[in-house]
Write an enzyme that holds these catalytic residues in place. Structure first.
Site, PDB file in Angstrom:
ATOM      1  N   GLY A  94       0.685  -1.517   0.536  1.00 40.13           N
ATOM      2  CA  GLY A  94      -0.164  -0.153  -0.167  1.00 40.13           C
ATOM      3  C   GLY A  94       0.940   1.500   0.008  1.00 40.13           C
ATOM      4  CB  ILE A  95       4.118   1.693  -1.197  1.00 39.75           C
ATOM      5  CG1 ILE A  95       5.315   3.011  -0.874  1.00 39.75           C
ATOM      6  CG2 ILE A  95       4.088   2.070  -2.667  1.00 39.75           C
ATOM      7  CD1 ILE A  95       7.265   2.677  -0.846  1.00 39.75           C
TER       8      ILE A  95
ATOM      9  N   GLY B 161      -0.569   4.887  -1.378  1.00 42.30           N
ATOM     10  CA  GLY B 161      -0.970   5.539  -0.626  1.00 42.30           C
ATOM     11  C   GLY B 161      -0.559   6.768   0.587  1.00 42.30           C
TER      12      GLY B 161
ATOM     13  CG  LEU C 220       0.981   0.942   5.123  1.00 44.55           C
ATOM     14  CD1 LEU C 220       1.645   2.090   4.755  1.00 44.55           C
ATOM     15  CD2 LEU C 220       1.283   0.846   7.150  1.00 44.55           C
TER      16      LEU C 220
ATOM     17  CB  ALA D  73      -6.655  -1.805   3.436  1.00 44.51           C
ATOM     18  CD  GLN D  74     -12.293  -0.473  -0.124  1.00 44.68           C
ATOM     19  OE1 GLN D  74     -12.082   0.541   0.011  1.00 44.68           O
ATOM     20  NE2 GLN D  74     -13.655  -0.691   0.756  1.00 44.68           N
ATOM     21  CB  SER D  75      -8.759   2.490   3.043  1.00 45.57           C
ATOM     22  OG  SER D  75      -8.396   3.163   1.934  1.00 45.57           O
TER      23      SER D  75
ATOM     24  CB  SER E 165      -9.658   0.918  11.025  1.00 46.45           C
ATOM     25  OG  SER E 165     -10.042   2.146  10.545  1.00 46.45           O
TER      26      SER E 165
ATOM     27  CD  GLU F 115     -15.401   3.978  10.458  1.00 46.50           C
ATOM     28  OE1 GLU F 115     -15.855   2.963  10.738  1.00 46.50           O
ATOM     29  OE2 GLU F 115     -15.050   4.952  10.558  1.00 46.50           O
TER      30      GLU F 115
ATOM     31  CE1 TYR G 109     -10.800  -0.383   6.464  1.00 42.36           C
ATOM     32  CE2 TYR G 109     -12.096   1.115   7.461  1.00 42.36           C
ATOM     33  CZ  TYR G 109     -10.573   0.492   6.887  1.00 42.36           C
ATOM     34  OH  TYR G 109      -9.929   0.869   7.113  1.00 42.36           O
TER      35      TYR G 109
ATOM     36  CG  HIS H  65      -3.960   8.771  10.341  1.00 42.95           C
ATOM     37  ND1 HIS H  65      -4.643   8.092   9.983  1.00 42.95           N
ATOM     38  CD2 HIS H  65      -2.981   8.556   8.956  1.00 42.95           C
ATOM     39  CE1 HIS H  65      -4.075   6.973   9.274  1.00 42.95           C
ATOM     40  NE2 HIS H  65      -3.441   6.910   8.733  1.00 42.95           N
TER      41      HIS H  65
END
Length: 326
Positions: free
Chosen positions: A13-14, A16, A85, A87-89, A130, A132, A154, A184
């Site tokens: 996930g670099i 992002g 890092l 993910a489907q975020s 997360s 969430e 999610y 963040h």
């Protein structure tokens, strides 16, 4: 004779915001950084380019749903640390694509951990959890021991991945940590996220008489922080003697409405430019959530004392300067 070994880190996930800021941090600390992406499209390099570090990152394509691909990469580089890092975020998108979200966000973590167990058990593993996951909380602030009641696909996927990490740590002795990061933000945030959307649109349209800012439920409260400081906590977690899970947050919550009010006031935009769009409301939502960052500060030595309104001022200024350069 110098026996110093260059540390090698994988970052999935670099592409992002966190991936970019974490890459910069690790490069400053002398790491060899391997960026893991699903494909090597140039768009995956944009955030790294904006920090002028793209030429120092080795990029590798890897399907995290294919364990053989993960094993091959670990065999190739023998990393010391893996920061997951990927993910489907998007919470909103997860309601539209629950199967894809849950499948990727759980199986990718399982494949990484299983590959570590089979190939190189001394790798230190960081999982991006997360806030969430906690969902409908009855007691605030949230601590790492707060019961979870996820309210979205999610959140369900992140909770499952979180406990998978705990299980591999406890069952196989792998150095695996969960960093439970609350919201963040940064200049590198994608425009699909609330704070970036508000600043991005308002800076560009403050003098446009036909523009309105369309938002969903803005009377909920969230704990917001600053991404470049939060990635420092990720690194600190993998430097501790023993693996553990930590809440990374500011420790305070503010309403989304107050963020809009602050941005509008800063840019001299009247509040009547704000429109509540019922199409943007989620099926379920968390009314208020904020975390306890004291364990991260005391056990990791992490430092964070920013007011989010200070962060907003900085982000607004960065957005204006970026627009002026174009």
């Amino acid at each position: 004779m110098n026996n110093y070994k260059l540390k090698i880190a994988f970052i999935t996930g670099i592409s992002g915001q966190d991936g970019a800021y974490l890459s910069r941090l690790l490069l400053k600390k002398g790491y060899k950084v391997i960026g893991i992406t699903r494909n090597n499209h140039s768009e995956n390099m944009q955030k790294l380019k904006s920090l002028c570090i793209d030429e120092f990152i080795i990029m590798e394509e890897c399907d995290l749903l294919d364990i053989s691909s993960v094993i091959a990469l670990i065999n190739k580089y023998k990393p010391d640390e893996i920061y997951n890092l990927a993910a489907q975020s998007s919470v909103g998108l997860s309601f539209k694509q629950p199967i894809g979200t849950i499948s990727f966000n759980i199986v990718s973590v399982l494949n990484l951990l299983e590959a570590i167990r089979l190939i190189k058990p001394d790798i230190r593993f960081y999982q991006a959890s997360s806030s969430e996951m906690f969902g409908k909380v009855t007691n605030l602030p949230v601590s790492i021991d707060t019961p979870m009641h996820p309210l979205s696909p999610y959140a369900i996927s992140k909770a499952s991945a979180h406990w998978t990490v705990v299980n591999y740590r406890e069952s196989y002795g792998i150095y695996a940590c969960n960093g439970v990061l609350f919201n963040h933000e940064s200049f590198l945030r994608s425009t699909g996220f609330f704070v970036k959307k508000v600043i991005y649109e308002t800076v560009r349209n403050k003098n446009n008489p036909y523009w309105n800012l369309k938002v969903g439920n803005i009377d909920i409260k969230r704990d917001f922080g600053y991404s470049p400081y939060y990635v420092e906590a990720m690194w600190l977690m993998l430097q501790s003697q023993n693996p553990d899970d930590f809440i990374i947050c500011s420790g305070k919550s503010i309403t989304l409405r107050s963020i809009i009010e602050h941005v509008f006031k800063k840019l001299d935009v009247p509040m009547n430019k704000l429109i509540i769009d019922y199409e943007l409301l989620r099926p379920t939502d968390i009314d208020d959530i904020y975390g306890d960052n004291r364990p991260a500060k005391t056990k990791l030595g992490w430092e964070y004392n920013l007011s989010f309104y200070e962060v907003l001022d900085s982000l607004i200024q960065e957005e204006i300067e970026f627009l002026d350069k174009k």
